[in-house]
Design an enzyme around this catalytic site. Structure first.
Site, PDB file in Angstrom:
ATOM      1  N   TRP A 180    -141.613 100.286 120.806  1.00  0.00           N
ATOM      2  CA  TRP A 180    -140.697 101.415 121.021  1.00  0.00           C
ATOM      3  C   TRP A 180    -141.343 102.755 120.696  1.00  0.00           C
ATOM      4  CZ3 TRP A 180    -137.163 100.627 124.287  1.00  0.00           C
ATOM      5  CH2 TRP A 180    -136.564  99.388 124.390  1.00  0.00           C
ATOM      6  N   GLN A 181    -142.384 102.717 119.853  1.00  0.00           N
ATOM      7  CA  GLN A 181    -143.095 103.971 119.548  1.00  0.00           C
ATOM      8  C   GLN A 181    -144.031 104.375 120.683  1.00  0.00           C
ATOM      9  OE1 GLN A 181    -145.111 102.686 116.070  1.00  0.00           O
ATOM     10  NE2 GLN A 181    -143.547 103.397 114.652  1.00  0.00           N
ATOM     11  N   ASN A 182    -144.357 103.437 121.561  1.00  0.00           N
ATOM     12  CA  ASN A 182    -145.449 103.722 122.500  1.00  0.00           C
ATOM     13  C   ASN A 182    -145.143 103.577 123.979  1.00  0.00           C
ATOM     14  OD1 ASN A 182    -147.898 104.197 120.696  1.00  0.00           O
ATOM     15  ND2 ASN A 182    -146.924 102.400 119.804  1.00  0.00           N
ATOM     16  N   ASN A 225    -142.322 104.650 125.923  1.00  0.00           N
ATOM     17  CA  ASN A 225    -141.720 105.784 126.615  1.00  0.00           C
ATOM     18  C   ASN A 225    -141.863 106.995 125.682  1.00  0.00           C
ATOM     19  OD1 ASN A 225    -140.000 107.677 127.710  1.00  0.00           O
ATOM     20  ND2 ASN A 225    -138.435 106.204 128.285  1.00  0.00           N
ATOM     21  N   ILE A 226    -142.991 107.686 125.800  1.00  0.00           N
ATOM     22  CA  ILE A 226    -143.288 108.755 124.838  1.00  0.00           C
ATOM     23  C   ILE A 226    -142.315 109.931 124.955  1.00  0.00           C
ATOM     24  CG2 ILE A 226    -145.067 110.462 124.152  1.00  0.00           C
ATOM     25  CD1 ILE A 226    -145.587 107.621 123.132  1.00  0.00           C
ATOM     26  N   TYR A 249    -134.092 111.423 114.647  1.00  0.00           N
ATOM     27  CA  TYR A 249    -134.581 110.631 113.514  1.00  0.00           C
ATOM     28  C   TYR A 249    -134.956 111.522 112.317  1.00  0.00           C
ATOM     29  CZ  TYR A 249    -137.355 106.897 111.288  1.00  0.00           C
ATOM     30  OH  TYR A 249    -137.858 105.953 110.433  1.00  0.00           O
ATOM     31  N   HIS A 292    -128.112 103.543 127.535  1.00  0.00           N
ATOM     32  CA  HIS A 292    -128.413 102.431 128.440  1.00  0.00           C
ATOM     33  C   HIS A 292    -127.114 101.895 129.057  1.00  0.00           C
ATOM     34  CE1 HIS A 292    -132.458 102.418 126.686  1.00  0.00           C
ATOM     35  NE2 HIS A 292    -132.810 101.734 127.755  1.00  0.00           N
ATOM     36  N   TYR A 323    -120.304  90.389 140.613  1.00  0.00           N
ATOM     37  CA  TYR A 323    -119.978  89.489 141.720  1.00  0.00           C
ATOM     38  C   TYR A 323    -118.562  88.928 141.547  1.00  0.00           C
ATOM     39  CZ  TYR A 323    -120.366  85.382 144.758  1.00  0.00           C
ATOM     40  OH  TYR A 323    -120.159  84.420 145.707  1.00  0.00           O
TER      41      TYR A 323
END
Ligand SMILES: CC(C)(COP(=O)(O)OP(=O)(O)OC[C@H]1O[C@@H](n2cnc3c(N)ncnc32)[C@H](O)[C@@H]1OP(=O)(O)O)[C@@H](O)C(=O)NCCC(=O)NCCS
Length: 495
Positions: free
Chosen positions: A384-386, A388-389, A400, A425, A487
């Site tokens: 998660w750190q890397n 999606n910068i 944060y 999301h 559906y």
């Protein structure tokens, strides 16, 4: 001779073992350390340079066959045992790629024989438009400008002091909430909007929300800094003018509050506002054309793979779901995992490398760190750190760290960030589908216990494998859940 025999026979001498590994390591390039070492040893033994096997060890050079005991063995581990220290598996990686291509070629043929060609570019248009005379998604995107301009005008008033900080904060909050609520309400109310069109419109509004949140924060920090500086230098009136950064070409607050500056930020490939973004010196045409070609190619490829590979697999999954046939559900899930993962990887390259670089190159935006080496993640936290910068930077800078500064603990702050991420999301999936199911939310919140479990019990390659498995299996589970529910809601009821 005696000394050499002793050296070769002492199996427990670590230096000798290490020397032997180095001598035998096949990846050493010719002319590298191994070659030079052997040449040096040959020279020491009086052998002519360049003659004989360059990999021959010191023992061999010191004991030519004529006068020695014809030894051809030495104490050494097999390459595949971990004690050998051998780590060059490039050939195996190539083998994996060849096997992957071959097995997927078979799948590709099987798919073609079974379904024929399903790729239909015209059908893509219908994903965006239900009614050719009604373009609600595009209208929503145009309306988004109103919120951006509102934020700029609030900031202008705050900069000159004609509005109180409190009122400014209230107006910004109302503006930001409207950015999220207005398109959601329109999507739920308007019948002519398609789910894909709605995802685009809501995606644009979500990005705008994050950007304007950053815009408001940075301008507030500038005002606080200006006030602190003014308090320090009140006695030396007029020094502000002389100190201005303007002389060096940099923009200083409040000169940044212009349409041009705001729109540069809105189109720039970042979510974090800055008064002076690093700029690249020129547009590299060849780089731009390459990224543009990639962008168009991978977009077509993704659409083709979705139509040809994913859609039939998903359609075939509905019956096992209806019958609650668990073994068939798992089989379908694993079948869907392959195209889903492949498309996700293509999406990563298409979006984070090709598309963001195209935008950055055109805008001469200098910071191209859109992703880091997430594929080496040995922990979920590292992923998660890397991966999606732009989002990670925003989360750190505007959520944060401010939470930590207010006294929240690390776990509370992390849970807060993942909660916000889970909300967005869910917002981007549930609203366009007009169906409220918590699968995306649960998937994102599940990252916290998963991060704890992987960090606590798995290390190194096991950790890396766990991250990959969670990516490969986790996403199709969510996809199948949503498709099944969609559906059932939209098609089964009407039958
Ligand atoms: C939650 C999240 C922000 C945590 O990030 P992290 O890098 O693991 O956090 P860390 O605890 O290591 O701290 C990061 C920074 O905060 C700083 N920090 C830590 N405690 C602090 C405190 N009390 N006060 C101020 N700063 C503090 C650290 O010094 C570090 O600063 P640096 O980045 O300048 O080195 C990250 O996991 C994340 O971005 N998650 C969500 C990602 C997401 O949803 N992406 C969606 C993609 S689709």
């Amino acid at each position: 001779m005696e000394a050499a025999c002793e050296g070769a026979g002492r199996g427990d001498a670590p230096e000798e073992k290490e020397k032997q590994h180095r001598r035998r390591r096949p990846e050493e390039p010719s002319g590298g350390m191994g070659e030079r070492g052997a040449a040096g040893r040959r020279a020491a033994a009086g052998a002519p340079p360049g003659g004989g096997d360059s990999r021959r060890g010191a023992g061999d050079a010191a004991h030519p066959p004529e006068g020695g005991d014809f030894r051809c063995h030495r104490l050494q581990d097999s390459l595949l045992s971990s004690a050998s220290g051998y780590s060059n598996y490039r050939g195996i990686l190539n083998w994996c790629v060849v096997m992957l291509v071959l097995s997927n070629a078979r799948l590709f043929l099987e798919n073609l024989i079974k379904y024929g060609i399903l790729v239909d570019p015209i059908q893509v248009i219908s994903l965006f438009l239900k009614d050719p005379y009604s373009w609600p998604a595009l209208c929503l995107i145009i309306v988004a400008n109103v919120f951006a301009l509102a934020a700029l005008h609030i900031e202008k008033r705050l900069a000159v002091g004609s509005m109180s900080e409190h009122l400014g904060a209230v107006l910004h909050t109302v503006n930001l909430l409207t950015i999220l609520c207005f398109p959601a309400l329109v999507t739920l109310a308007v019948t002519s909007i398609t789910p894909v069109g709605a995802v685009f419109a809501l995606g644009v509004h979500t990005i705008l929300f994050l950007k304007l949140f950053s815009f408001k924060d940075v301008n507030k920090w500038c005002r606080e800094k200006r006030q602190a500086k003014a308090a320090r230098t009140r006695s030396a009136a007029g020094s502000q003018k002389a100190n201005g950064n303007v002389a060096s070409g940099a923009v200083a607050y409040p000169a940044n509050l212009t349409y041009r500056d705001l729109y540069y930020f809105l189109f720039a490939p970042t979510l974090c506002y800055e008064l002076n973004f690093p700029r690249s010196p020129r547009v590299r045409k060849r780089f731009l054309l390459r990224r543009l070609a990639e962008m168009l190619f991978f977009l077509q490829l993704m659409v083709g793979l979705i139509q040809q590979w994913m859609v039939p697999t998903i359609q075939n999954s509905m019956k096992p779901f209806r019958d609650m046939d668990y073994s068939r559900i798992i089989e379908r899930l694993l079948k869907l995992a392959v195209p889903n993962h492949l498309i996700w990887l293509i999406f990563f390259y298409w979006f984070f490398h090709s598309s963001l670089n195209v935008i950055a190159e055109i805008m001469q935006f200098g910071d191209r760190e859109f992703y880091r080496d997430w594929w080496n993640s040995e922990t979920v936290t590292y992923f998660w750190q890397n991966w999606n910068i732009p989002v990670h930077k925003w989360c750190l800078r505007h959520f944060y760290k401010p939470m930590m500064k207010k006294g929240a603990g690390k776990w509370v702050a992390q849970t807060g960030v993942f909660f916000a991420s889970a909300f967005f999301h869910e917002y981007l999936v549930s609203v366009p589908l007009k169906m409220f199911r918590p699968w995306a939310f649960i998937g994102m919140m599940a990252q916290i216990p998963l991060a704890w479990f992987v960090g606590r019990f798995l290390q190194g390659n096991y950790g890396n494998a766990a991250v990959w498995i969670s990516l490969i299996i986790g996403q199709p589970i969510a996809v199948l859940m949503y498709v099944h529910d969609y559906y059932v809601l939209n098609y089964e009821g009407s039958q």
